[in-house]
Scaffold this motif. Structure first.
Motif, mmCIF file in Angstrom:
data_model
loop_
_atom_site.group_PDB
_atom_site.id
_atom_site.type_symbol
_atom_site.label_atom_id
_atom_site.label_comp_id
_atom_site.label_asym_id
_atom_site.label_seq_id
_atom_site.Cartn_x
_atom_site.Cartn_y
_atom_site.Cartn_z
ATOM 1 N N ARG A 21 24.868 -31.561 8.032
ATOM 2 C CA ARG A 21 26.064 -30.309 8.350
ATOM 3 C C ARG A 21 26.506 -30.800 9.616
ATOM 4 O O ARG A 21 27.643 -30.447 9.570
ATOM 5 N N ARG A 22 26.093 -31.050 11.018
ATOM 6 C CA ARG A 22 26.807 -31.092 11.542
ATOM 7 C C ARG A 22 27.941 -32.460 11.634
ATOM 8 O O ARG A 22 28.870 -32.499 11.271
ATOM 9 N N ALA A 23 27.475 -33.634 10.786
ATOM 10 C CA ALA A 23 28.035 -34.564 10.356
ATOM 11 C C ALA A 23 29.570 -34.281 9.612
ATOM 12 O O ALA A 23 30.823 -34.951 10.340
ATOM 13 N N PHE A 24 29.076 -33.166 8.384
ATOM 14 C CA PHE A 24 30.341 -32.833 7.673
ATOM 15 C C PHE A 24 31.473 -31.602 9.199
ATOM 16 O O PHE A 24 32.398 -31.816 8.690
ATOM 17 N N GLY A 32 31.953 -18.919 26.199
ATOM 18 C CA GLY A 32 32.423 -18.563 24.791
ATOM 19 C C GLY A 32 32.347 -20.215 24.220
ATOM 20 O O GLY A 32 32.164 -21.367 25.236
ATOM 21 N N SER A 33 33.604 -20.466 23.145
ATOM 22 C CA SER A 33 33.887 -21.750 22.990
ATOM 23 C C SER A 33 32.276 -22.626 22.754
ATOM 24 O O SER A 33 32.453 -24.188 23.282
ATOM 25 N N TYR A 34 31.719 -21.613 21.756
ATOM 26 C CA TYR A 34 30.277 -22.856 21.409
ATOM 27 C C TYR A 34 30.238 -23.451 20.154
ATOM 28 O O TYR A 34 29.497 -23.970 19.836
ATOM 29 N N PHE A 35 31.307 -23.849 19.791
ATOM 30 C CA PHE A 35 31.732 -24.045 18.514
ATOM 31 C C PHE A 35 31.148 -26.237 18.161
ATOM 32 O O PHE A 35 32.109 -26.511 19.423
ATOM 33 N N LEU A 36 30.712 -27.224 17.069
ATOM 34 C CA LEU A 36 30.730 -28.315 18.009
ATOM 35 C C LEU A 36 32.246 -28.838 17.928
ATOM 36 O O LEU A 36 32.629 -28.191 17.289
ATOM 37 N N GLN A 69 34.667 -32.276 17.489
ATOM 38 C CA GLN A 69 34.713 -33.791 16.445
ATOM 39 C C GLN A 69 33.506 -34.683 17.539
ATOM 40 O O GLN A 69 33.969 -34.879 18.962
ATOM 41 N N ASP A 70 33.876 -35.556 16.798
ATOM 42 C CA ASP A 70 32.305 -36.477 17.119
ATOM 43 C C ASP A 70 32.842 -37.763 16.284
ATOM 44 O O ASP A 70 33.186 -38.093 15.276
ATOM 45 N N LYS A 71 33.298 -39.430 17.017
ATOM 46 C CA LYS A 71 33.432 -39.710 16.527
ATOM 47 C C LYS A 71 32.715 -40.907 15.601
ATOM 48 O O LYS A 71 32.105 -42.213 14.908
ATOM 49 N N ASN A 72 31.307 -40.437 15.875
ATOM 50 C CA ASN A 72 30.190 -40.496 15.259
ATOM 51 C C ASN A 72 29.826 -39.698 14.110
ATOM 52 O O ASN A 72 28.346 -40.313 13.810
ATOM 53 N N ALA A 73 30.385 -39.062 13.798
ATOM 54 C CA ALA A 73 29.961 -38.168 12.504
ATOM 55 C C ALA A 73 29.524 -38.868 11.418
ATOM 56 O O ALA A 73 28.177 -38.529 10.611
ATOM 57 N N ALA A 74 29.760 -40.480 10.683
ATOM 58 C CA ALA A 74 29.179 -40.885 10.223
ATOM 59 C C ALA A 74 27.668 -41.553 10.438
ATOM 60 O O ALA A 74 26.601 -41.543 8.934
ATOM 61 N N ALA A 75 27.582 -41.529 11.712
ATOM 62 C CA ALA A 75 26.424 -42.323 11.770
ATOM 63 C C ALA A 75 25.683 -40.674 11.716
ATOM 64 O O ALA A 75 24.185 -40.677 11.691
ATOM 65 N N LEU A 76 25.435 -39.865 12.502
ATOM 66 C CA LEU A 76 24.335 -38.855 11.890
ATOM 67 C C LEU A 76 24.055 -38.149 10.649
ATOM 68 O O LEU A 76 23.431 -38.057 9.860
ATOM 69 N N LEU A 77 25.298 -38.512 10.046
ATOM 70 C CA LEU A 77 25.288 -38.513 7.926
ATOM 71 C C LEU A 77 24.942 -39.058 7.746
ATOM 72 O O LEU A 77 23.828 -39.086 7.230
ATOM 73 N N ALA A 78 24.165 -40.709 8.295
ATOM 74 C CA ALA A 78 23.237 -41.924 8.029
ATOM 75 C C ALA A 78 22.403 -40.940 8.401
ATOM 76 O O ALA A 78 21.305 -41.641 7.078
ATOM 77 N N ALA A 79 21.968 -40.630 9.171
ATOM 78 C CA ALA A 79 20.339 -40.140 9.810
ATOM 79 C C ALA A 79 20.007 -39.137 8.853
ATOM 80 O O ALA A 79 19.108 -38.866 8.927
ATOM 81 N N GLU A 103 23.800 -17.475 20.174
ATOM 82 C CA GLU A 103 24.516 -18.038 19.498
ATOM 83 C C GLU A 103 25.415 -19.519 19.529
ATOM 84 O O GLU A 103 25.252 -20.166 18.556
ATOM 85 N N LYS A 104 24.834 -19.992 20.698
ATOM 86 C CA LYS A 104 24.888 -21.474 20.840
ATOM 87 C C LYS A 104 24.183 -22.221 19.979
ATOM 88 O O LYS A 104 24.406 -23.097 19.583
ATOM 89 N N TYR A 105 22.794 -21.710 19.553
ATOM 90 C CA TYR A 105 22.568 -22.155 19.015
ATOM 91 C C TYR A 105 22.163 -22.403 17.677
ATOM 92 O O TYR A 105 22.203 -23.605 16.627
ATOM 93 N N LEU A 106 22.994 -21.412 17.013
ATOM 94 C CA LEU A 106 23.412 -21.093 15.962
ATOM 95 C C LEU A 106 24.276 -21.979 15.734
ATOM 96 O O LEU A 106 24.552 -22.899 14.520
ATOM 97 N N ASN A 107 25.534 -22.945 16.480
ATOM 98 C CA ASN A 107 26.484 -23.707 16.419
ATOM 99 C C ASN A 107 25.479 -24.922 16.736
ATOM 100 O O ASN A 107 26.408 -25.477 15.091
ATOM 101 N N GLU A 108 25.014 -25.189 17.347
ATOM 102 C CA GLU A 108 24.432 -25.757 17.109
ATOM 103 C C GLU A 108 23.418 -26.745 16.488
ATOM 104 O O GLU A 108 23.333 -27.969 15.879
ATOM 105 N N GLN A 109 23.094 -26.022 15.274
ATOM 106 C CA GLN A 109 22.140 -26.178 14.501
ATOM 107 C C GLN A 109 23.492 -26.810 12.656
ATOM 108 O O GLN A 109 22.789 -26.683 11.861
ATOM 109 N N GLY A 110 24.805 -25.757 13.339
ATOM 110 C CA GLY A 110 25.130 -26.591 12.429
ATOM 111 C C GLY A 110 25.365 -25.377 10.758
ATOM 112 O O GLY A 110 25.495 -25.632 10.109
ATOM 113 N N VAL A 111 25.241 -24.094 10.803
ATOM 114 C CA VAL A 111 24.892 -23.369 9.438
ATOM 115 C C VAL A 111 26.177 -22.264 10.126
ATOM 116 O O VAL A 111 26.361 -23.017 8.337
ATOM 117 N N PHE A 112 27.398 -21.882 10.736
ATOM 118 C CA PHE A 112 28.271 -21.141 10.282
ATOM 119 C C PHE A 112 29.109 -22.181 11.526
ATOM 120 O O PHE A 112 28.923 -22.248 13.002
#
Length: 539
Positions: free
Chosen positions: A312-315, A357-361, A363-373, A494-503
């Motif tokens: 979810r975080r990778a996307f 505020g502004s707790y949204f995730l 951009q991460d250049k290592n998103a592909a590594a997250l996906l692989a994990a 709210e931070k946790y919800l963002n960090e979990q990549g739910v919404f």
């Protein structure tokens, strides 16, 4: 001669009394109002009514301790006055003696009607979907859980016209929330006589509000609800309209052009889109709007692929937010948070109390590594096809094209977009028939809890189908803590919800409501909480 003089004086007295009434009555009074309901109210029982159509009808047929004005502040309803004490943890409401039910006997409304209503709303047997708003009341949560008897609820009636409510924590704005349907009174004797059918038919309903159903044919299921001014209502403000016609919208009478419907008189007030609002205003109408909905990427956490936090975080972190937001839909504004900026807590702006505020995730250049994990955690050797469902809107599709282009580059795969009409989009999300959706989150009321609780494990309409005991515990802690101190707990949730990549929040939507030219006094409430016609006038 004496008889003639007496008769002449009597005629003059009657003439002048009628003349006086005419002078005191506003010129815009005694008019008929038409309003369309998007669907048939599921019930007119205030303690369990939860749909927006029922909220409109219940507000006309019933009255709580207070009513809310156009500024969303309380003014006297059944309670003619109230006072807070013990640092606003105890509220004493004094009820007007003229309040009556709409039954044949014109039974007085008493403080015991509120005690019974509050206890009934919180009873586990009632299963009220809206009773969580009462959890600020002493022992309310425990009564609802069945661990404490109802007579221990912090609501008492020292006499017929005095209601005392004890709270768990200081809540200066408590009177305002008592305008909600779940807080409205219930006559125990009449309720018990309906044998479980209260609010389902005309004969199983009595109200205490400014309007009542117009005779035995005033409610035709799936067609209309016709109301007239109640002759038992004696509130602070006399109802201006003589009639309200709530037409239930269906295939045979659907309104395709709200602006034209206002102009033709088919309706006197109606929900409109942002672009239609300008057209309605141009023809002399008035507009009310609320920024109360957050749109974003929502992940079905029960699907085979999106149950992985890393995926979810990778996307989310693979695309360029700035490029995506260049294609904002019309009349929308960029959303930095899941909780809308207008949200308040205990009468104060939530965001200022939360100090952040502004707790949204980001951009991460290592998103592909997250996906692989994530794929490795799921024992998958490759990424399977992913489809994003979304509204059939040109700008939304451009936004998703930007995301998909980034995913293609970083994940070396092909991704699909499935635009849908909003009713089908909502149905797919509710049923869990999706992987990723661009969808709305609209709370049922004000406050951070109203937004965040949509993602609780126990929430039937949880759009992400997410079940996380740690998140649930945070919200439970915030509710029990109460007061301004709960803001920090809500912020962490709210931070946790963002960090979990739910919404992932993308943009805020305003909801617009228009009144026809010459129509005044119609009060719209945010979060789809109803419409008040008590002071509606028409030139």
């Amino acid at each position: 001669m004496l008889k003639r003089i007496t008769a002449a004086l009597l005629c003059l007295t009657i003439l002048f009394s009628f003349s006086g009434c005419g002078k005191n009555e506003p010129k815009n009074a005694n008019k008929k109002f038409n309003y369309y309901l998007a669907s048939e109210p599921k019930t007119l029982d205030p303690q369990i009514a939860s749909d927006s159509a029922a909220a409109v009808a219940v507000e006309a047929l019933f009255e709580g301790l207070v009513r809310l004005g156009a500024d969303n502040r309380p003014y006297p309803g059944v309670a003619e006055k109230w006072v807070g004490s013990e640092n606003d943890t105890v509220f004493t409401f004094t009820l007007r003696s003229s309040a009556k039910w709409s039954d044949k006997e014109k039974t007085p409304v008493t403080a015991n009607d509120f005690v019974y209503a509050f206890r009934r709303a919180l009873s586990p047997q009632t299963g009220s979907p809206t009773c969580s708003r009462m959890f600020c009341i002493q022992n309310a949560r425990e009564v609802n859980a069945g661990t404490v008897p109802a007579d221990q609820l912090g609501v008492t009636a020292p006499d017929a016209h005095t209601l005392v409510v004890r709270l768990n924590y200081s809540y200066p704005d408590f009177p305002a929330i008592t305008a909600a349907p779940v807080f409205m009174p219930c006559n125990q004797k009449f309720f018990e006589s309906t044998s479980g059918r209260y609010g389902l038919e005309i004969k199983y309903l009595i109200g205490n509000g400014p309007f009542e159903i117009d005779g035995k044919y005033g409610w035709s299921h799936g067609q209309y609800l016709s109301l007239v001014r109640s002759d038992t209502y004696a509130g602070k403000q006399k109802p201006l309209p003589s009639n309200l016609k709530f037409t239930v919208q269906n295939e045979d009478n659907a309104i395709t052009d709200p602006v034209d419907a206002l102009k033709s008189g088919t309706v006197d007030a109606i929900a409109v889109s942002g672009s239609q609002a300008a057209a309605a205003q141009a023809q002399g109408g008035t507009i009310t709007s609320f920024e109360d909905t957050t749109w974003g990427l929502c992940f079905n956490t029960q699907s085979e692929l999106m149950k992985s936090k890393n995926i979810r975080r990778a996307f989310i972190q693979a695309f360029d937010r700035a490029k995506v937001l260049q294609h904002l839909p019309k009349n929308m504004s960029a959303a930095n948070d899941i909780i809308p900026p207008s949200t308040t807590l205990l009468g104060k702006p939530y965001r200022s109390l939360a100090n952040g505020g502004s707790y949204f995730l980001k951009q991460d250049k290592n998103a592909a590594a997250l996906l692989a994990a994530g794929l490795n955690e799921l024992s998958l050797s490759e990424l399977k096809s992913v489809t994003v469902i979304c509204p059939d809107d040109a700008n939304v599709k451009l936004m998703l094209n930007e995301m998909i282009a980034s995913w293609n580059v970083q994940f070396h795969n092909y991704f699909n977009m499935e635009p849908l009409p909003e009713d089908q989009l909502a149905s797919r999300i509710q049923s869990g028939d999706y992987q990723v959706a661009l969808c709305p989150v609209q709370p049922a009321g004000d406050g951070p809890l109203s937004v965040l609780s949509l993602f609780k494990s126990s929430e039937k309409n949880n759009p992400a189908k997410w079940k996380d005991p740690a998140f649930d515990a945070m919200l439970d802690s915030a509710e029990k803590n109460g007061g301004a101190d709960s803001a920090a707990i809500f912020a962490n949730a709210e931070k946790y919800l963002n960090e979990q990549g739910v919404f992932y929040p993308l943009y805020y939507e305003k909801h617009y409501y228009a009144c026809a030219k010459g129509v005044t006094g119609v009060v719209f409430h945010p979060y789809g909480a109803g419409v008040d016609f008590i002071q509606a006038g028409k030139e």
